[in-house]
Design a protein around this motif. Structure first.
Motif, short mmCIF file in Angstrom:
data_model
loop_
_atom_site.label_atom_id
_atom_site.label_comp_id
_atom_site.label_asym_id
_atom_site.label_seq_id
_atom_site.Cartn_x
_atom_site.Cartn_y
_atom_site.Cartn_z
N ARG A 2 0.86 -1.25 -0.09
CA ARG A 2 -0.74 0.00 -0.08
C ARG A 2 0.74 1.43 -0.06
N GLU A 15 -7.81 3.08 -0.77
CA GLU A 15 -6.31 2.59 -0.76
C GLU A 15 -5.87 2.07 -2.45
N SER A 16 -4.96 2.51 -2.65
CA SER A 16 -3.59 2.15 -3.44
C SER A 16 -1.63 2.05 -3.68
N SER A 26 -0.57 -3.86 -10.12
CA SER A 26 -1.24 -2.80 -9.43
C SER A 26 -2.37 -2.51 -8.48
N VAL A 46 -6.19 -1.42 -7.36
CA VAL A 46 -6.69 0.92 -6.27
C VAL A 46 -8.15 -0.30 -5.81
N SER A 47 -8.83 -0.10 -4.91
CA SER A 47 -9.89 -1.02 -3.64
C SER A 47 -10.35 0.41 -3.45
N ALA A 68 -12.98 -3.08 -7.01
CA ALA A 68 -11.22 -2.76 -6.78
C ALA A 68 -10.95 -3.10 -8.30
N ALA A 98 -12.42 5.06 -8.03
CA ALA A 98 -10.47 4.15 -8.42
C ALA A 98 -9.93 4.90 -8.72
N GLU A 141 -8.66 7.73 -8.97
CA GLU A 141 -6.96 7.51 -7.70
C GLU A 141 -6.51 6.40 -8.83
N SER A 142 -6.00 5.36 -9.74
CA SER A 142 -5.75 4.73 -11.21
C SER A 142 -5.05 6.05 -11.43
N LEU A 146 -1.84 7.58 -8.73
CA LEU A 146 -1.12 6.46 -8.09
C LEU A 146 -0.36 6.11 -10.08
#
Length: 386
Positions: free
Chosen positions: A53, A65-66, A78, A80-81, A91, A170, A173-174, A177
């Motif tokens: 994480r 979370e990622s 990878s 991402v949830s 996710a 998600a 966030e991807s 990340l």
């Protein structure tokens, strides 16, 4: 004769049992315990990989979370949830042999939709050499934020489990990340809104060209820098398309790195992992919309009954909720009497007196607009006075 009949019966019983097993498998998909942590929920899918994480945060009640997936053969991926308050999980899983969208509903039912695999790779970047935008604060050194609107067809909403905000968070966030992995620390994406449309458009250049029209309502309501459309994959030659450079892209919901790749095209990168393209395009991508908080307009008294008064108003771009303020008799100053995520409200248990009211818009960062016009209202009274 008996042995033949007996053999027939055994075969018949075995056939019936097999059919029952198949039916049960269809009726009862794999289940998880919704009380488990997010890590426990997706643990089976990422085995034998290990999740490292790199980010954990909460937005609007969603735990996001990622981080990286590390596999025994030294390959990486990878994850991402997004965990909602009702216990469901969405996710984006990117790992060799098991990339796609993982959904676990609040009853623990598990579904996994692998990303589409194309037999022939077709270029998904659509050249857009004439793209221009006025860039403000060219020399600005502070971190920049690119505001994103993600639109979905109704079919895509069903495909992502019904919770478009979880999926949109998600997706955003991807990209964040990916930017962290590129060590691009001065830019990030922020989800400012979502929109759902009826038609499940094809993933094509023609649809890409129409994105500003298809999602015109969301663009007007949220004033985004970048617009992304999500439609189901229906066998098209590509799984996504994005202008190179530009501010619009489209894609399917099952490819965990597709959103990052298409927005990379928007940034001017042929591939999604170009740190230089992101750094050079940050000013442009964050300058399509110059947002300023807007006061809700046309605040209006709409209804009254015993102990209640109702109001409506016009939506303010990017507002996440509204607070209705009122001033009770004999009290100094206004206080909050109610809040709503839609541009209307009914207040209950209000004093039986004519009182002044107004509404303010509240935005994602917690800031608020100025007050709207003041309206006087009283239970049972339908006379409006500004």
């Amino acid at each position: 004769m008996f042995s033949t009949a007996g053999l027939y019966c055994v075969r018949h019983v075995l056939f019936v049992l097999l059919m029952l097993l198949l039916v049960c498998a269809c009726v009862h998909p794999p289940k998880k315990d919704p009380a488990q942590s997010a890590a426990e929920l997706y643990a089976d899918l990422i085995k034998p990989g290990v999740f490292e994480r790199s980010s954990s945060k909460t937005i609007d009640g969603y735990l996001i979370e990622s981080g990286h997936l590390r596999l025994p053969d030294k390959s990486t991926g990878s994850l991402v949830s997004v965990r909602s308050s009702d216990g469901s999980l969405s996710a984006l899983v990117n790992r060799p042999g098991a990339s796609g969208l993982l959904l676990i509903d609040n009853k623990g039912v598990v579904t996994f939709q692998p990303e589409p695999v194309l037999a022939i790779k077709v270029a998904d970047a659509v050249p857009n050499p004439g793209e221009k935008v006025a860039i403000s604060d060219q020399g600005k050194a502070d971190p920049r934020v690119i505001d994103v609107l993600i639109g979905y067809s109704r079919a895509a909403v069903a495909a992502v489990g019904g919770d478009v905000r979880a999926n949109a968070l998600a997706q955003v966030e991807s990209v964040n990340l990916s930017l962290r992995n590129l060590q691009v620390s001065d830019v990030s994406l922020r989800l400012v809104g979502t929109q759902v449309v009826a038609v499940d458009y094809p993933i094509s250049v023609e649809t890409l060209e129409q994105v500003p029209v298809i999602f015109a309502e969301g663009i007007a309501n949220f004033e985004p820098d970048v617009i992304y459309g999500v439609f189901t994959y229906k066998g098209e030659p590509v799984t996504g398309q994005g202008y190179l450079p530009g501010r619009t892209a489209i894609g399917n919901p099952f490819s965990p790195t597709l959103f990052a790749r298409e927005l990379g095209h928007n940034a001017g990168a042929v591939t999604a992992d170009s740190a230089r393209a992101w750094r050079e395009s940050t000013g442009r991508l964050s300058s399509y919309a110059h947002f300023a908080p807007k006061i809700p307009q046309s605040f209006t008294f709409t209804s009254a009954s015993f102990g209640t008064v109702g109001f409506r108003w016009l939506q303010s771009p990017r507002a996440v909720k509204y607070e209705v303020m009122g001033k009770e008799p004999l009290l100094e100053g206004y206080k909050k009497l109610g809040e709503s995520t839609t541009p209307d409200i009914v207040l209950y248990n209000v004093p039986n007196a004519k009182m002044p009211y107004y509404v303010v818009a509240v935005f994602g960062d917690g800031s608020k607009s100025g007050p709207s016009n003041v309206v006087y209202a009283k239970p049972y009274e339908n006379v409006l006075k500004n």
